[in-house]
Design a protein around this motif. Structure first.
Motif, PDB file in Angstrom:
ATOM      1  N   LEU A  53     -23.207  19.482   4.190  1.00 34.78           N
ATOM      2  CA  LEU A  53     -24.186  19.158   5.224  1.00 34.78           C
ATOM      3  C   LEU A  53     -25.242  20.255   5.339  1.00 34.78           C
ATOM      4  O   LEU A  53     -26.412  19.970   5.616  1.00 34.78           O
ATOM      5  CB  LEU A  53     -23.468  18.964   6.558  1.00 34.78           C
ATOM      6  N   THR A  54     -24.849  21.502   5.093  1.00 32.53           N
ATOM      7  CA  THR A  54     -25.831  22.597   5.054  1.00 32.53           C
ATOM      8  C   THR A  54     -26.850  22.365   3.942  1.00 32.53           C
ATOM      9  O   THR A  54     -28.054  22.536   4.130  1.00 32.53           O
ATOM     10  CB  THR A  54     -25.116  23.940   4.834  1.00 32.53           C
ATOM     11  N   LEU A  56     -27.652  19.515   2.700  1.00 37.07           N
ATOM     12  CA  LEU A  56     -28.483  18.389   3.110  1.00 37.07           C
ATOM     13  C   LEU A  56     -29.566  18.835   4.095  1.00 37.07           C
ATOM     14  O   LEU A  56     -30.662  18.250   4.130  1.00 37.07           O
ATOM     15  CB  LEU A  56     -27.601  17.317   3.750  1.00 37.07           C
ATOM     16  N   THR A  57     -29.296  19.886   4.857  1.00 38.47           N
ATOM     17  CA  THR A  57     -30.310  20.419   5.775  1.00 38.47           C
ATOM     18  C   THR A  57     -31.424  21.136   5.024  1.00 38.47           C
ATOM     19  O   THR A  57     -32.582  21.104   5.431  1.00 38.47           O
ATOM     20  CB  THR A  57     -29.640  21.399   6.766  1.00 38.47           C
ATOM     21  N   ALA A  74     -36.358  15.605   9.662  1.00 38.64           N
ATOM     22  CA  ALA A  74     -35.122  15.552   8.884  1.00 38.64           C
ATOM     23  C   ALA A  74     -34.269  16.796   9.118  1.00 38.64           C
ATOM     24  O   ALA A  74     -33.040  16.707   9.251  1.00 38.64           O
ATOM     25  CB  ALA A  74     -35.454  15.403   7.396  1.00 38.64           C
ATOM     26  N   THR A  78     -30.486  16.723  10.667  1.00 38.25           N
ATOM     27  CA  THR A  78     -29.323  17.234   9.936  1.00 38.25           C
ATOM     28  C   THR A  78     -28.716  18.455  10.624  1.00 38.25           C
ATOM     29  O   THR A  78     -27.489  18.646  10.603  1.00 38.25           O
ATOM     30  CB  THR A  78     -29.717  17.579   8.493  1.00 38.25           C
ATOM     31  N   SER A  79     -29.565  19.291  11.245  1.00 39.24           N
ATOM     32  CA  SER A  79     -29.044  20.454  11.968  1.00 39.24           C
ATOM     33  C   SER A  79     -28.220  20.024  13.175  1.00 39.24           C
ATOM     34  O   SER A  79     -27.144  20.593  13.460  1.00 39.24           O
ATOM     35  CB  SER A  79     -30.202  21.355  12.403  1.00 39.24           C
ATOM     36  N   LEU A  81     -26.653  17.167  13.477  1.00 43.14           N
ATOM     37  CA  LEU A  81     -25.430  16.589  12.941  1.00 43.14           C
ATOM     38  C   LEU A  81     -24.442  17.676  12.541  1.00 43.14           C
ATOM     39  O   LEU A  81     -23.220  17.546  12.760  1.00 43.14           O
ATOM     40  CB  LEU A  81     -25.760  15.696  11.739  1.00 43.14           C
ATOM     41  N   TYR A  82     -24.936  18.779  11.974  1.00 41.90           N
ATOM     42  CA  TYR A  82     -24.076  19.894  11.584  1.00 41.90           C
ATOM     43  C   TYR A  82     -23.378  20.487  12.805  1.00 41.90           C
ATOM     44  O   TYR A  82     -22.176  20.805  12.762  1.00 41.90           O
ATOM     45  CB  TYR A  82     -24.924  20.953  10.872  1.00 41.90           C
TER      46      TYR A  82
END
Length: 381
Positions: A53-54, A56-57, A74, A78-79, A81-82
């Motif tokens: 996920l990192t 993906l960020t 984005a 994503t942050s 979501l992390y």
């Protein structure tokens, strides 16, 4: 080190994708550090889903120039979501957010910058509340994001200033090329016209003079073609750097006067108290000034004699061209041609002045140019 940095900048100008991919990999490396550093025993180990996920960020940074505001959305998504979905290590700095804020500040229009600022005013406090809920972290986060924005605006201002200076330099270069082309073509064509008009009369009255006139036409045309080839060669870069030949200077003035005399104009040349050696740029300017003044005499003055004088006194280089022709009415000024304008521009480029008007006693026409002689330039010459 300096050459490496210059090559890196050139690569960025040629291929922005390479820069953005490299920056993304650098940010990914920085955000990988907390995952490889050993964690305290009481803290759960980092997991691969958290690292994924990192990544993906970080990945949207590849498109940061093409769609900066979309990339910001984005990264924020994503942050968030992390923070909400995984138990991963924190980061010492919000790397991805700082990079995209800098990009928006340096590349985006005002409306996009305003929208990003309003979004961050909400997102940054929300992120701090989800993390530590401390005023210290909030203050620090606002500071670093504001610093990223300021650096982006400074970069934009510097790039705009560089672009303006480049446009001014291009305009100056266009004006210089225009002056050179005008001087070369106007002088050559004027002499050729005079010789061509005198040729038929000479054929009937003095055949030997006709042959000299046609020889002068040929020589003038070849000289003009050679100078034009040199100029065009400098402008063309397809076959590599063009050979650089020196501009005609003081030593080329006698040859210039000889071509004018071949057209039937009696020209005297006086260098009493002469200028001596000059820097190449100033010598070329003096040559072009004399050339343009004589071109005006040939084209407009209907003169019989012309005097060219070069002198140096009281720290000034003086160039005087005087004829016995029709006077000011016979010479086209700024409203009718570019010759005298270019002459004044050449003098002004060296801090000098050009004055034109009636000759001594109100007869004929005189061009007088005064250029201050810089002591450093004289030593270098």
């Amino acid at each position: 080190m300096r050459n490496w940095w210059q090559r890196a900048r050139l690569l960025g100008e040629v291929n922005p994708w390479a820069v953005d991919i490299g920056l993304t990999l650098l940010v990914q490396a920085a955000m990988t550090m907390p995952f490889v550093v050993p964690r305290p025993p009481e803290v759960e180990p980092a997991t691969w889903p958290a690292y994924g996920l990192t990544t993906l960020t970080v990945l949207p940074l590849v498109w940061r120039r093409r769609a900066p505001f979309t990339v910001l959305l984005a990264i924020l998504a994503t942050s968030a979501l992390y923070k909400l979905a995984v138990e991963g290590p924190g980061q010492p700095l919000p790397y991805t957010g700082l990079v995209i804020v800098y990009t928006i500040a340096s590349l985006s229009p005002p409306r996009t910058r305003l929208a990003a600022a309003l979004l961050l005013i909400v997102a940054v406090p929300a992120s701090v509340w989800l993390n530590t809920q401390s005023a210290r972290e909030l203050t620090f986060s606002l500071f670093v994001f504001a610093a990223a924005y300021v650096f982006g605006r400074l970069t934009d201002a510097r790039q705009r200033a560089t672009l303006v200076e480049a446009e001014r330099a291009a305009a100056r270069e266009r004006a210089r090329i225009a002056r050179e082309m005008h001087d070369i073509l106007s002088h050559a064509v004027s002499l050729m016209i005079v010789q061509a008009e005198a040729g038929p009369l000479a054929v009937r009255a003095a055949p030997e003079k006709a042959e000299a006139a046609f020889d002068a036409i040929s020589e003038t045309g070849r000289d003009a073609m050679a100078q034009l080839r040199r100029m065009l060669g400098v402008l063309r870069e397809e076959d590599g750097p063009a050979p650089r030949e020196p501009q005609p200077g003081l030593d080329a003035i006698p040859e210039l006067l000889a071509r004018v005399r071949a057209g039937g104009l009696d020209v005297t040349y006086d260098t009493a108290g002469g200028p001596g050696p000059l820097p190449p740029a100033l010598g070329a300017t003096v040559h072009r000034i004399v050339q343009e003044a004589l071109t005006n005499v040939v084209k407009h003055a209907a003169a019989r004699t012309t005097a060219v004088r070069l002198g140096r006194a009281a720290g000034l280089l003086t160039v005087t061209v005087t004829d016995d022709g029709r006077g000011p009415r016979g010479v086209r000024g700024p409203s009718g041609g570019h010759g005298l304008i270019g002459l004044r521009e050449r003098a002004a480029a060296h801090g000098g002045t050009a004055v034109t008007g009636p000759g001594p006693g109100g007869r004929g026409f005189e061009v007088r140019v005064e250029i201050p002689l810089d002591s450093v330039a004289e030593v270098r010459s």
